[in-house]
Design a protein around this motif. Structure first.
Motif, PDB file in Angstrom:
ATOM      1  N   LYS A 103       0.397   7.368   5.647  1.00  0.00           N
ATOM      2  CA  LYS A 103       0.006   7.494   7.059  1.00  0.00           C
ATOM      3  C   LYS A 103       0.899   6.689   8.003  1.00  0.00           C
ATOM      4  O   LYS A 103       0.852   6.900   9.212  1.00  0.00           O
ATOM      5  CB  LYS A 103      -1.459   7.081   7.228  1.00  0.00           C
ATOM      6  N   LYS A 104       1.713   5.767   7.498  1.00  0.00           N
ATOM      7  CA  LYS A 104       2.623   5.020   8.364  1.00  0.00           C
ATOM      8  C   LYS A 104       3.878   5.812   8.699  1.00  0.00           C
ATOM      9  O   LYS A 104       4.647   5.422   9.582  1.00  0.00           O
ATOM     10  CB  LYS A 104       3.052   3.705   7.684  1.00  0.00           C
ATOM     11  N   ASN A 105       4.117   6.898   7.979  1.00  0.00           N
ATOM     12  CA  ASN A 105       5.350   7.650   8.161  1.00  0.00           C
ATOM     13  C   ASN A 105       5.457   8.201   9.584  1.00  0.00           C
ATOM     14  O   ASN A 105       4.453   8.554  10.207  1.00  0.00           O
ATOM     15  CB  ASN A 105       5.425   8.812   7.165  1.00  0.00           C
ATOM     16  N   GLU A 106       6.692   8.290  10.054  1.00  0.00           N
ATOM     17  CA  GLU A 106       6.952   8.870  11.370  1.00  0.00           C
ATOM     18  C   GLU A 106       8.111   9.839  11.276  1.00  0.00           C
ATOM     19  O   GLU A 106       9.161   9.511  10.714  1.00  0.00           O
ATOM     20  CB  GLU A 106       7.279   7.770  12.396  1.00  0.00           C
ATOM     21  N   LYS A 107       7.902  11.058  11.787  1.00  0.00           N
ATOM     22  CA  LYS A 107       8.948  12.082  11.834  1.00  0.00           C
ATOM     23  C   LYS A 107       9.573  12.321  10.463  1.00  0.00           C
ATOM     24  O   LYS A 107      10.787  12.476  10.334  1.00  0.00           O
ATOM     25  CB  LYS A 107      10.017  11.710  12.863  1.00  0.00           C
ATOM     26  N   GLY A 108       8.718  12.293   9.429  1.00  0.00           N
ATOM     27  CA  GLY A 108       9.179  12.568   8.077  1.00  0.00           C
ATOM     28  C   GLY A 108       9.864  11.406   7.393  1.00  0.00           C
ATOM     29  O   GLY A 108      10.335  11.547   6.261  1.00  0.00           O
ATOM     30  N   THR A 109       9.923  10.242   8.061  1.00  0.00           N
ATOM     31  CA  THR A 109      10.566   9.070   7.477  1.00  0.00           C
ATOM     32  C   THR A 109       9.514   8.160   6.853  1.00  0.00           C
ATOM     33  O   THR A 109       8.513   7.821   7.498  1.00  0.00           O
ATOM     34  CB  THR A 109      11.340   8.274   8.553  1.00  0.00           C
ATOM     35  N   ILE A 110       9.735   7.777   5.595  1.00  0.00           N
ATOM     36  CA  ILE A 110       8.812   6.884   4.900  1.00  0.00           C
ATOM     37  C   ILE A 110       9.087   5.454   5.363  1.00  0.00           C
ATOM     38  O   ILE A 110      10.217   4.969   5.274  1.00  0.00           O
ATOM     39  CB  ILE A 110       8.977   7.009   3.376  1.00  0.00           C
ATOM     40  N   HIS A 157       0.798  -1.226   0.000  1.00  0.00           N
ATOM     41  CA  HIS A 157       0.000   0.000   0.000  1.00  0.00           C
ATOM     42  C   HIS A 157       0.832   1.277   0.000  1.00  0.00           C
ATOM     43  O   HIS A 157       0.320   2.334  -0.378  1.00  0.00           O
ATOM     44  CB  HIS A 157      -0.944   0.010   1.204  1.00  0.00           C
ATOM     45  N   THR A 158       2.078   1.205   0.445  1.00  0.00           N
ATOM     46  CA  THR A 158       2.888   2.433   0.451  1.00  0.00           C
ATOM     47  C   THR A 158       3.083   2.918  -0.986  1.00  0.00           C
ATOM     48  O   THR A 158       2.713   4.040  -1.333  1.00  0.00           O
ATOM     49  CB  THR A 158       4.236   2.183   1.142  1.00  0.00           C
ATOM     50  N   LEU A 159       3.624   2.063  -1.837  1.00  0.00           N
ATOM     51  CA  LEU A 159       3.752   2.418  -3.252  1.00  0.00           C
ATOM     52  C   LEU A 159       2.413   2.314  -3.976  1.00  0.00           C
ATOM     53  O   LEU A 159       2.116   3.128  -4.863  1.00  0.00           O
ATOM     54  CB  LEU A 159       4.782   1.514  -3.923  1.00  0.00           C
ATOM     55  N   GLY A 160       1.589   1.348  -3.597  1.00  0.00           N
ATOM     56  CA  GLY A 160       0.296   1.176  -4.262  1.00  0.00           C
ATOM     57  C   GLY A 160      -0.609   2.389  -4.124  1.00  0.00           C
ATOM     58  O   GLY A 160      -1.229   2.824  -5.101  1.00  0.00           O
ATOM     59  N   HIS A 161      -0.688   2.938  -2.914  1.00  0.00           N
ATOM     60  CA  HIS A 161      -1.518   4.129  -2.713  1.00  0.00           C
ATOM     61  C   HIS A 161      -0.965   5.323  -3.488  1.00  0.00           C
ATOM     62  O   HIS A 161      -1.731   6.135  -4.029  1.00  0.00           O
ATOM     63  CB  HIS A 161      -1.599   4.479  -1.224  1.00  0.00           C
TER      64      HIS A 161
END
Length: 356
Positions: A317-324, A238-242
């Motif tokens: 939406k899974k990203n944290e502190k600007g990190t994918i 979903h990261t690339l899929g979305h």
């Protein structure tokens, strides 16, 4: 089939759906009931649902236009206003009869109208049956960014009746199949092996396949309802899929991709990344790619579009502190979350997909 119980909801299957629904409606004594449909489910599914409701209730039907492009705050505003004008109060009920757009959007409307009314999901697409209707995620898109506004709040119940699939186009069936494949890849190699060869599948087995898929998802979301840890597994592909889905959704010269079509691409690309960073074997990568491409036609993603798609990853939406952060596979049936991936490897995953 035995109902599947989650923390705050129950998933019913087949004819037991309507026994449960009628019992619930009689006991709950809602002041008003609305059924949210799109134009397709209004035409093909509403009459089936209405024929199963045994008593007379004050029921309103609210129709929206079909498609992801209408899953937005503007559509919500129209429905909130309709509910208000019809006199719906906090003792009202919203029944969402439709695919993932209807169940996601309808759940969000129910959770926010007068700070929350009860709702029931009746998914009518394979995708919604195995994914969108289960787990309490509700929400709408912000522009072309998927599910950026929403809440997690479970429905009173979910009713899964495969009779609704009878009028579903082949591409919509395949879209749901992508999520079933994902469930196997992240949690259950035996399930993956069972469903990965469509030529060997008997349509009579579909109910059991859906049931098994819901069991996998429900187990994960019951353990981690707010996606603090293992629920992130469900985001494999979903990261690339979305990002791909979002790019194609609003680009004037690109075809609109169904959710499952975009996630299928994302799963291949993220499986490739898994083979480079983790322990997924080349043999399993090839097997995953072959299975997915046997069901989903290859999409021509132009090299000049890679960077624009990658720019959309920052909104995941899974990203944290600007990190994918990615979910990747260690093997078929096992995954790891919170994986970081450098841009060069992401670009190589595009080229891998293109080379197939």
């Amino acid at each position: 089939m035995k109902p599947i119980v989650s923390k705050e909801s129950i998933v019913y299957f087949g004819q037991e759906c309507y026994t449960a629904l009628n019992t619930y409606l009689e006991k709950a004594n809602h002041s008003k009931i609305a059924i949210l449909v799109d134009s397709n489910t209004h035409e093909y599914c509403l009459s089936l649902l209405m024929s199963t409701i045994e008593k007379e209730y004050d029921i309103e039907v609210i129709e929206i236009e079909p498609g992801e492009i209408h899953k937005n705050i503007e559509t919500c505003s129209g429905i909130w206003n309709a509910l208000s004008e019809l006199g719906f109060d906090r003792k009202s009920l919203l029944i969402n009869l439709g695919g993932g757009v209807v169940t996601d959007l309808g759940g969000f409307i129910a959770c926010t109208y007068k700070r929350g009314i009860n709702y029931i999901n009746i998914p009518t697409t394979l995708l919604a049956m195995v994914d969108a209707s289960v787990g309490g995620k509700t929400g709408v898109d912000l522009g072309n960014l998927k599910n950026m506004v929403g809440v997690i709040s479970e429905s009173e119940m979910v009713l899964i009746d495969t009779e609704y699939l009878g009028t579903l186009p082949v591409n919509q069936m395949c879209s749901g199949f992508a999520e079933m494949l994902k469930h196997g890849l992240i949690q259950d190699r035996e399930y993956w092996n069972k469903i990965s060869d469509l030529s060997q599948l008997d349509i009579e087995e579909l109910d059991q396949m859906i049931y098994d898929s819901v069991v996998i998802k429900n187990k994960i979301v019951t353990e981690d309802p707010t996606e603090q840890n293992i629920r992130k597994y469900l985001n494999f592909g979903h990261t690339l899929g979305h990002a791909i889905e979002s790019f194609y959704l609003t680009h004037p010269d690109k075809p609109v991709l169904l959710h499952g079509e975009a996630i299928a691409i994302g799963m291949i690309m993220e499986a490739y990344i898994s083979s480079q960073l983790l322990s997924l074997t080349e043999e399993d990568l090839q097997h995953i790619s072959d299975v997915i491409l046997a069901t989903f036609p290859k999409i021509d993603i132009e090299s000049k579009d890679y960077q624009e798609i990658m720019n959309l990853l920052i909104h995941d939406k899974k990203n944290e502190k600007g990190t994918i952060l990615f979910v990747l596979l260690t093997s078929i049936g096992a995954a790891k979350y919170n994986c970081t991936v450098d841009d060069d490897l992401i670009l190589k995953s595009f080229e891998y997909y293109k080379s197939l």
